[in-house]
Scaffold this motif. Structure first.
Motif, PDB file in Angstrom:
ATOM      1  N   ARG A   1     -10.341   4.006  -5.228  1.00 18.51           N
ATOM      2  CA  ARG A   1     -10.389   3.741  -3.795  1.00 18.51           C
ATOM      3  C   ARG A   1      -9.301   2.749  -3.433  1.00 18.51           C
ATOM      4  O   ARG A   1      -9.231   1.662  -4.016  1.00 18.51           O
ATOM      5  CB  ARG A   1     -11.754   3.170  -3.396  1.00 18.51           C
ATOM      6  CG  ARG A   1     -11.928   2.981  -1.880  1.00 18.51           C
ATOM      7  CD  ARG A   1     -13.304   2.418  -1.580  1.00 18.51           C
ATOM      8  NE  ARG A   1     -13.448   1.076  -2.137  1.00 18.51           N
ATOM      9  CZ  ARG A   1     -14.619   0.472  -2.327  1.00 18.51           C
ATOM     10  NH1 ARG A   1     -15.739   1.100  -2.040  1.00 18.51           N
ATOM     11  NH2 ARG A   1     -14.662  -0.746  -2.820  1.00 18.51           N
ATOM     12  N   PRO A   2      -8.415   3.116  -2.500  1.00 14.39           N
ATOM     13  CA  PRO A   2      -7.387   2.161  -2.075  1.00 14.39           C
ATOM     14  C   PRO A   2      -7.975   1.083  -1.170  1.00 14.39           C
ATOM     15  O   PRO A   2      -8.757   1.388  -0.268  1.00 14.39           O
ATOM     16  CB  PRO A   2      -6.381   3.037  -1.330  1.00 14.39           C
ATOM     17  CG  PRO A   2      -7.204   4.197  -0.824  1.00 14.39           C
ATOM     18  CD  PRO A   2      -8.286   4.422  -1.837  1.00 14.39           C
ATOM     19  N   ILE A   3      -7.571  -0.162  -1.415  1.00 19.47           N
ATOM     20  CA  ILE A   3      -7.990  -1.269  -0.566  1.00 19.47           C
ATOM     21  C   ILE A   3      -6.983  -1.475   0.555  1.00 19.47           C
ATOM     22  O   ILE A   3      -7.323  -1.670   1.713  1.00 19.47           O
ATOM     23  CB  ILE A   3      -8.144  -2.562  -1.391  1.00 19.47           C
ATOM     24  CG1 ILE A   3      -9.221  -2.363  -2.467  1.00 19.47           C
ATOM     25  CG2 ILE A   3      -8.509  -3.737  -0.491  1.00 19.47           C
ATOM     26  CD1 ILE A   3     -10.594  -2.080  -1.927  1.00 19.47           C
ATOM     27  N   ASP A   4      -5.699  -1.429   0.201  1.00 19.21           N
ATOM     28  CA  ASP A   4      -4.622  -1.515   1.182  1.00 19.21           C
ATOM     29  C   ASP A   4      -3.420  -0.773   0.608  1.00 19.21           C
ATOM     30  O   ASP A   4      -3.588   0.076  -0.277  1.00 19.21           O
ATOM     31  CB  ASP A   4      -4.294  -2.982   1.522  1.00 19.21           C
ATOM     32  CG  ASP A   4      -3.994  -3.820   0.282  1.00 19.21           C
ATOM     33  OD1 ASP A   4      -3.477  -3.269  -0.712  1.00 19.21           O
ATOM     34  OD2 ASP A   4      -4.281  -5.043   0.300  1.00 19.21           O
ATOM     35  N   ASP A   5      -2.222  -1.084   1.084  1.00 21.15           N
ATOM     36  CA  ASP A   5      -1.026  -0.374   0.638  1.00 21.15           C
ATOM     37  C   ASP A   5      -0.575  -0.759  -0.765  1.00 21.15           C
ATOM     38  O   ASP A   5       0.367  -0.156  -1.292  1.00 21.15           O
ATOM     39  CB  ASP A   5       0.135  -0.627   1.607  1.00 21.15           C
ATOM     40  CG  ASP A   5      -0.074   0.076   2.944  1.00 21.15           C
ATOM     41  OD1 ASP A   5      -0.917   0.991   2.991  1.00 21.15           O
ATOM     42  OD2 ASP A   5       0.598  -0.298   3.923  1.00 21.15           O
ATOM     43  N   GLU A   6      -1.237  -1.748  -1.385  1.00 21.53           N
ATOM     44  CA  GLU A   6      -0.798  -2.198  -2.700  1.00 21.53           C
ATOM     45  C   GLU A   6      -1.921  -2.321  -3.725  1.00 21.53           C
ATOM     46  O   GLU A   6      -1.642  -2.408  -4.915  1.00 21.53           O
ATOM     47  CB  GLU A   6      -0.072  -3.554  -2.584  1.00 21.53           C
ATOM     48  CG  GLU A   6       1.225  -3.492  -1.789  1.00 21.53           C
ATOM     49  CD  GLU A   6       1.955  -4.818  -1.768  1.00 21.53           C
ATOM     50  OE1 GLU A   6       1.314  -5.855  -2.075  1.00 21.53           O
ATOM     51  OE2 GLU A   6       3.165  -4.829  -1.456  1.00 21.53           O
TER      52      GLU A   6
ATOM     53  N   ARG B   1      -9.606  -3.897 -10.218  1.00 25.07           N
ATOM     54  CA  ARG B   1      -8.557  -3.788  -9.209  1.00 25.07           C
ATOM     55  C   ARG B   1      -7.172  -3.847  -9.857  1.00 25.07           C
ATOM     56  O   ARG B   1      -6.933  -4.649 -10.753  1.00 25.07           O
ATOM     57  CB  ARG B   1      -8.700  -4.903  -8.167  1.00 25.07           C
ATOM     58  CG  ARG B   1     -10.054  -4.871  -7.486  1.00 25.07           C
ATOM     59  CD  ARG B   1     -10.124  -5.748  -6.269  1.00 25.07           C
ATOM     60  NE  ARG B   1     -11.425  -5.608  -5.608  1.00 25.07           N
ATOM     61  CZ  ARG B   1     -11.679  -5.952  -4.360  1.00 25.07           C
ATOM     62  NH1 ARG B   1     -10.715  -6.490  -3.620  1.00 25.07           N
ATOM     63  NH2 ARG B   1     -12.878  -5.781  -3.844  1.00 25.07           N
TER      64      ARG B   1
ATOM     65  N   HIS C   1       3.208   0.125  -4.277  1.00 33.45           N
ATOM     66  CA  HIS C   1       2.691   0.849  -3.104  1.00 33.45           C
ATOM     67  C   HIS C   1       1.610   1.809  -3.560  1.00 33.45           C
ATOM     68  O   HIS C   1       1.681   2.383  -4.652  1.00 33.45           O
ATOM     69  CB  HIS C   1       3.792   1.621  -2.379  1.00 33.45           C
ATOM     70  CG  HIS C   1       3.446   1.948  -0.960  1.00 33.45           C
ATOM     71  ND1 HIS C   1       3.822   1.156   0.107  1.00 33.45           N
ATOM     72  CD2 HIS C   1       2.744   2.979  -0.412  1.00 33.45           C
ATOM     73  CE1 HIS C   1       3.372   1.679   1.237  1.00 33.45           C
ATOM     74  NE2 HIS C   1       2.712   2.787   0.947  1.00 33.45           N
TER      75      HIS C   1
ATOM     76  N   ASP D   1      -2.769   7.036  -0.263  1.00 37.94           N
ATOM     77  CA  ASP D   1      -4.087   7.662  -0.362  1.00 37.94           C
ATOM     78  C   ASP D   1      -3.964   9.176  -0.337  1.00 37.94           C
ATOM     79  O   ASP D   1      -2.855   9.732  -0.264  1.00 37.94           O
ATOM     80  CB  ASP D   1      -5.020   7.152   0.740  1.00 37.94           C
ATOM     81  CG  ASP D   1      -4.550   7.544   2.146  1.00 37.94           C
ATOM     82  OD1 ASP D   1      -3.797   8.532   2.289  1.00 37.94           O
ATOM     83  OD2 ASP D   1      -4.927   6.842   3.107  1.00 37.94           O
TER      84      ASP D   1
ATOM     85  N   THR E   1      -1.845  11.012   2.479  1.00 41.63           N
ATOM     86  CA  THR E   1      -0.426  10.708   2.675  1.00 41.63           C
ATOM     87  C   THR E   1       0.420  11.975   2.602  1.00 41.63           C
ATOM     88  O   THR E   1       0.255  12.809   1.709  1.00 41.63           O
ATOM     89  CB  THR E   1       0.057   9.716   1.613  1.00 41.63           C
ATOM     90  OG1 THR E   1      -0.764   8.548   1.639  1.00 41.63           O
ATOM     91  CG2 THR E   1       1.498   9.302   1.890  1.00 41.63           C
TER      92      THR E   1
END
Length: 289
Positions: free
Chosen positions: A32-37, A65, A70, A73, A76
């Motif tokens: 699961r992506p938290i943000d762009d990084e 984590r 980058h 998700d 994209t």
């Protein structure tokens, strides 16, 4: 290379959407992506029903984590992947540096789609070359640029030319050039359209076989090489020539024999794929130290 961050190595990750088999079986994503990084592996998604379940039936999530340059998700699009990753590499190529882009992951992870794409959604390689010719056009009044390409595959520890198939090619040590692939054909596409036709020809010649894990599994590493020569127009015949190389690699997917249930030729292919990926990993680790 990322010119804006002055780094030599960047790592980006792309999450693929679930395939039809995973959707029909009700499988859930373990990332699961938290943000762009930041990406979470095996996130903790405990529900209220889990709270009342006996502890012996509960599975403790790892909830680990990872930080990347980058994270893309599953929604994209190809253009964004290109703009946020490979597009920056061209800054280094025009600056005279040799650069490489490698798509790495397990079989069926979507590497070939990211690198090569489809008719309606061109991949990173075609978009990179389109941008390359655009930049050449932008500087044509200042310098002359010449583009030469080659396309090969590494299959079962042997090298084959994808643009002019002629059997196994030998690898030689050249006193001036270093390690070279003898008799590898070189081509000079005049436009991005010419290049697309070369890619289609090379991809059609690439070794693919269906496996239990992937119906269109690439059984070889595809290596697309781009050589760029630049010469300033104002310096006449004595002008210095800048030569750089961009290597775009669609690696074959890593495999676990117990998962793929491959036998015979497919098993030998998988063993050779894993052996070469291990060697590549050792090289990258040595460069990163």
């Amino acid at each position: 290379m990322a010119a804006e961050k002055n780094e030599n190595i960047r790592v980006v990750v792309r999450i693929r959407p679930e395939n039809p088999s995973e959707l029909s079986s009700g499988a859930e994503s373990v990332v699961r992506p938290i943000d762009d990084e930041v990406l979470v592996f095996d996130p903790d998604v405990s529900s209220e029903s889990d709270y009342w379940a006996p502890s012996c039936l509960k599975r403790k999530a790892r909830d680990v984590r990872f930080l990347f340059d980058h994270v893309f998700d599953e929604h994209t699009q190809q253009e964004e992947v290109f703009r946020q990753s490979t597009c920056h590499v061209l800054d280094g190529v025009f600056g005279g540096f040799n650069c490489s882009v490698l798509a790495y992951g397990a079989t069926g992870a979507g590497k070939t789609f990211t690198m090569l794409g489809s008719d309606g959604q061109p991949g990173v390689i075609f978009r990179t070359m389109t941008e390359l010719y655009k930049r050449i056009e932008d500087v044509r009044n200042e310098k002359t640029c010449e583009v030469t390409v080659a396309y090969l595959e590494v299959y079962n520890e042997t090298i084959r030319d994808l643009l002019r198939p002629s059997g196994v090619l030998p690898v030689l040590q050249d006193p001036q050039k270093g390690v070279v692939v003898s008799k590898l054909s070189m081509h000079k596409p005049a436009t991005a359209g010419d290049l697309l036709r070369m890619l289609e020809t090379g991809n059609a010649n690439r070794t693919q076989h269906p496996t239990d894990a992937n119906a269109t599994s690439s059984r070889s590493h595809a290596v697309f090489q781009v050589f760029l020569q630049q010469r300033a127009r104002t310096q006449g015949l004595s002008a210095n020539v800048s030569t750089s190389k961009l290597v775009l690699v669609d690696l074959a997917g890593s495999e676990r024999a117990t998962v793929t249930t491959n036998r015979g030729a497919r098993f030998r292919e998988g063993a050779n794929i894993n052996r070469s990926l291990l060697a590549l990993g050792n090289c990258i680790n040595a460069l990163a130290e």
